[in-house]
Design an enzyme around this catalytic site. Sequence first.
Site, PDB file in Angstrom:
ATOM      1  N   GLU A 427       0.850  -1.192   0.000  1.00 56.91           N
ATOM      2  CA  GLU A 427       0.000   0.000   0.000  1.00 56.91           C
ATOM      3  C   GLU A 427       0.882   1.237   0.000  1.00 56.91           C
ATOM      4  O   GLU A 427       1.774   1.365   0.834  1.00 56.91           O
ATOM      5  CB  GLU A 427      -0.856  -0.014   1.262  1.00 56.91           C
ATOM      6  CG  GLU A 427      -1.725   1.204   1.450  1.00 56.91           C
ATOM      7  CD  GLU A 427      -2.078   1.410   2.921  1.00 56.91           C
ATOM      8  OE1 GLU A 427      -1.551   0.665   3.766  1.00 56.91           O
ATOM      9  OE2 GLU A 427      -2.861   2.320   3.198  1.00 56.91           O
ATOM     10  N   ASP A 500      -0.354  -0.936   6.046  1.00 58.62           N
ATOM     11  CA  ASP A 500      -0.090  -0.374   7.373  1.00 58.62           C
ATOM     12  C   ASP A 500      -1.003  -1.021   8.407  1.00 58.62           C
ATOM     13  O   ASP A 500      -2.066  -1.542   8.081  1.00 58.62           O
ATOM     14  CB  ASP A 500      -0.345   1.145   7.354  1.00 58.62           C
ATOM     15  CG  ASP A 500       0.766   1.835   6.560  1.00 58.62           C
ATOM     16  OD1 ASP A 500       0.578   2.960   6.113  1.00 58.62           O
ATOM     17  OD2 ASP A 500       1.821   1.170   6.374  1.00 58.62           O
ATOM     18  N   ASP A 502      -2.847   0.435  10.266  1.00 57.25           N
ATOM     19  CA  ASP A 502      -3.888   1.400  10.685  1.00 57.25           C
ATOM     20  C   ASP A 502      -5.199   1.097   9.955  1.00 57.25           C
ATOM     21  O   ASP A 502      -5.323   0.068   9.292  1.00 57.25           O
ATOM     22  CB  ASP A 502      -3.413   2.833  10.370  1.00 57.25           C
ATOM     23  CG  ASP A 502      -3.180   2.991   8.860  1.00 57.25           C
ATOM     24  OD1 ASP A 502      -2.586   3.981   8.454  1.00 57.25           O
ATOM     25  OD2 ASP A 502      -3.585   2.067   8.113  1.00 57.25           O
ATOM     26  N   ASP A 504      -6.653   2.524   7.362  1.00 58.22           N
ATOM     27  CA  ASP A 504      -6.544   2.443   5.890  1.00 58.22           C
ATOM     28  C   ASP A 504      -5.973   1.092   5.487  1.00 58.22           C
ATOM     29  O   ASP A 504      -6.468   0.434   4.564  1.00 58.22           O
ATOM     30  CB  ASP A 504      -5.629   3.569   5.368  1.00 58.22           C
ATOM     31  CG  ASP A 504      -6.387   4.895   5.324  1.00 58.22           C
ATOM     32  OD1 ASP A 504      -5.776   5.945   5.141  1.00 58.22           O
ATOM     33  OD2 ASP A 504      -7.636   4.833   5.507  1.00 58.22           O
TER      34      ASP A 504
END
Length: 642
Positions: A427, A500, A502, A504
């Site tokens: 990503e 990641d 997180d 996203d």
Amino acid sequence: MEKYDHKYGAEQIQVLEGLDPVRKRPGMYIGSTSVRGLHHLVYEIVDNGVDEALAGYCTEINVVIEKGNVIKVTDNGRGIPVEIHPKTKLSTLETVYTVLHAGGKFGGDSGYKVSGGLHGVGASVVNALSDWTEVTVKRDGGIYKMRFEKGKTVEQIKKIGETNETGTEVRFLADGTIFETTEYNYETLETRFREIAFLTKGLRITIEDQRGEEIKKADFCFEGGLISFVEFLNKNKEKINAKPIYIEKDGEVPVEIAIQYTTSYSENIYTFVNNINTVEGGTHLEGFKRSLTKVFNDYARNHNILKEKDGNLQGEDIREGITAVVSVKVKEPQFEGQTKTKLGNSEVTGVVMSMVNDALSSFLEENPNVAKAILEKCISASRAREAARKARELVRRKSALESTTLPGKLADCSSKVAEECEVYIVEGDSAGGSAKQGRDRRFQAILPLWGKMLNVEKARADKIYGNDKLNPVIIAIGAGIGADFDITKIRYGKVIIMADADVDGAHIRTLLLTFFFRYMRPLIENGNVFLAQPPLYKLSKKGIDDVYCYTDEDLENAYKELEEKGIPRDQLAIQRYKGLGEMNPEQLWETTMNPESRILIKVTMDDAIKADEIFTVLMGDEVEPRREFIEGNAKFVKNLDV
Ligand code: 28F
């Protein structure tokens, strides 16, 4: 020499040998001695209660997982007969529990017997594979009890009380020397009992787990039977026909079917024979599919929804968005296939076809608005398929033209031996950059993706082919998608999603997994899909090597280890990684890409229904269930950026 002329019948030989063969080769009787085999013990006993319900004498079955993984199953049926049989000198109860296949399955009585996962080996197998089994019967005004150990009678039948109730209660402790584990999985049992309750209209099944501090329990009873089943399967989807279509026919082969269409694009048809989930399908499924296509095409033609010039609707157009449950009862089922869950009885195809032809066409004639709504969806599916075919042709021609040039963003690896190669789908361009620099270019390829990709749950096949974010993934993997997907053509043995930790990253991971689940399912089933596990923290101090931690638990352990080496935590600098981009190429290599030191999570598809439900909840149209799901699971999300 006197000639002995008595011939031992199978029954007598079996009684002589007792249940020893079962203990010698348990896998022959319950499939395996893994946790699946362990659960089959419970299903066998519960199925005997279900048989009593199907015979019309039992309305409730209670299952308890007691402390120590003792199972207790109780029903309110007639109670297993306890009278002593004049010939065998054994009670029916003792015969059922000590003679193989004595549970009436082969007694040929009129009612339909549902058989357990391994087709009704009967209660005697459970007895043989348990340290002990206790059976308590309430019947004829008395309470009778027996105890067995490893299949052998240790306490003769004894009257222990009076009662005016009737029923059977069985308690048993699986033999820990036979099973890999005797630890039951509550969710697995609950899911199966919910399924049995759906399949046995009106039967109440409860399950209670008394092993932990907090008691877990469930209480299932569905007067709606299969109608409730499809409503449950579709609870997070937008419906096309509010009320499921329900058709049934009794007879030599009783058939029961419920159908409900939704706006999703997936096809979910669950089929059962004698309550066994025939995951591999078989003749009942074939009959259903063939008739479904015929009935809808006939209706469309007769009502001028399909014009003369239009071609017929294809089966896949008609099944797009369908959720259906097909349940048949067969006296002597023949099971085929890898896991013996494919129905082989050829006569069933015709029975199901003629039943669906009659009942479904009458339903559509009587419900023209439902017929129209469903056919509208089928026709748009057919147009989308046509468009997808053209798009696919285009992509094929394009990729055929460009077959030498792979997606621009792809930094390929030099080896062409798929098994040893891996592609990291990364990503973001920055992480993509470090990955390209940090990798071992001999066997590691990098495909950077950017921003939110298409939400494939909402998109149709034609949008997938043309999508400029998924296209590179399709071409890089090189094995096509959907019906064209050919696992032997994959260019990498490992497809690793690196995103990641997180929100996203979680979104990209779920979108890619949804895409693989919907359009490259064999890639998951074959174990080629992995999730990279970047570190969450780095502990550092002058004079010592950096310590990387992948979970909060890791971090705690690292602190303790360093304290033992005389380095207190306040002398350590800690860095919390927010994203892959914060690592330089060497760190990314060392922590997340080096096969020697990295942590990869293999994505396995253990329960398609569960996976499908999660994808539908997370990606489907219904907002409410998504909010519930995220709230319900928020406590598990540790790294959410708040
Ligand atoms: C907790 C598990 O096993 N329930 C059962 C019955 C009732 C009868 C029965 C069972 C031998 C071969 C017929 C009673 N009265 N729950 C259970 N409930 N077995 S197992 O008979 C066994 C016979 O098949 C029963 C009259 N007929 C049958």
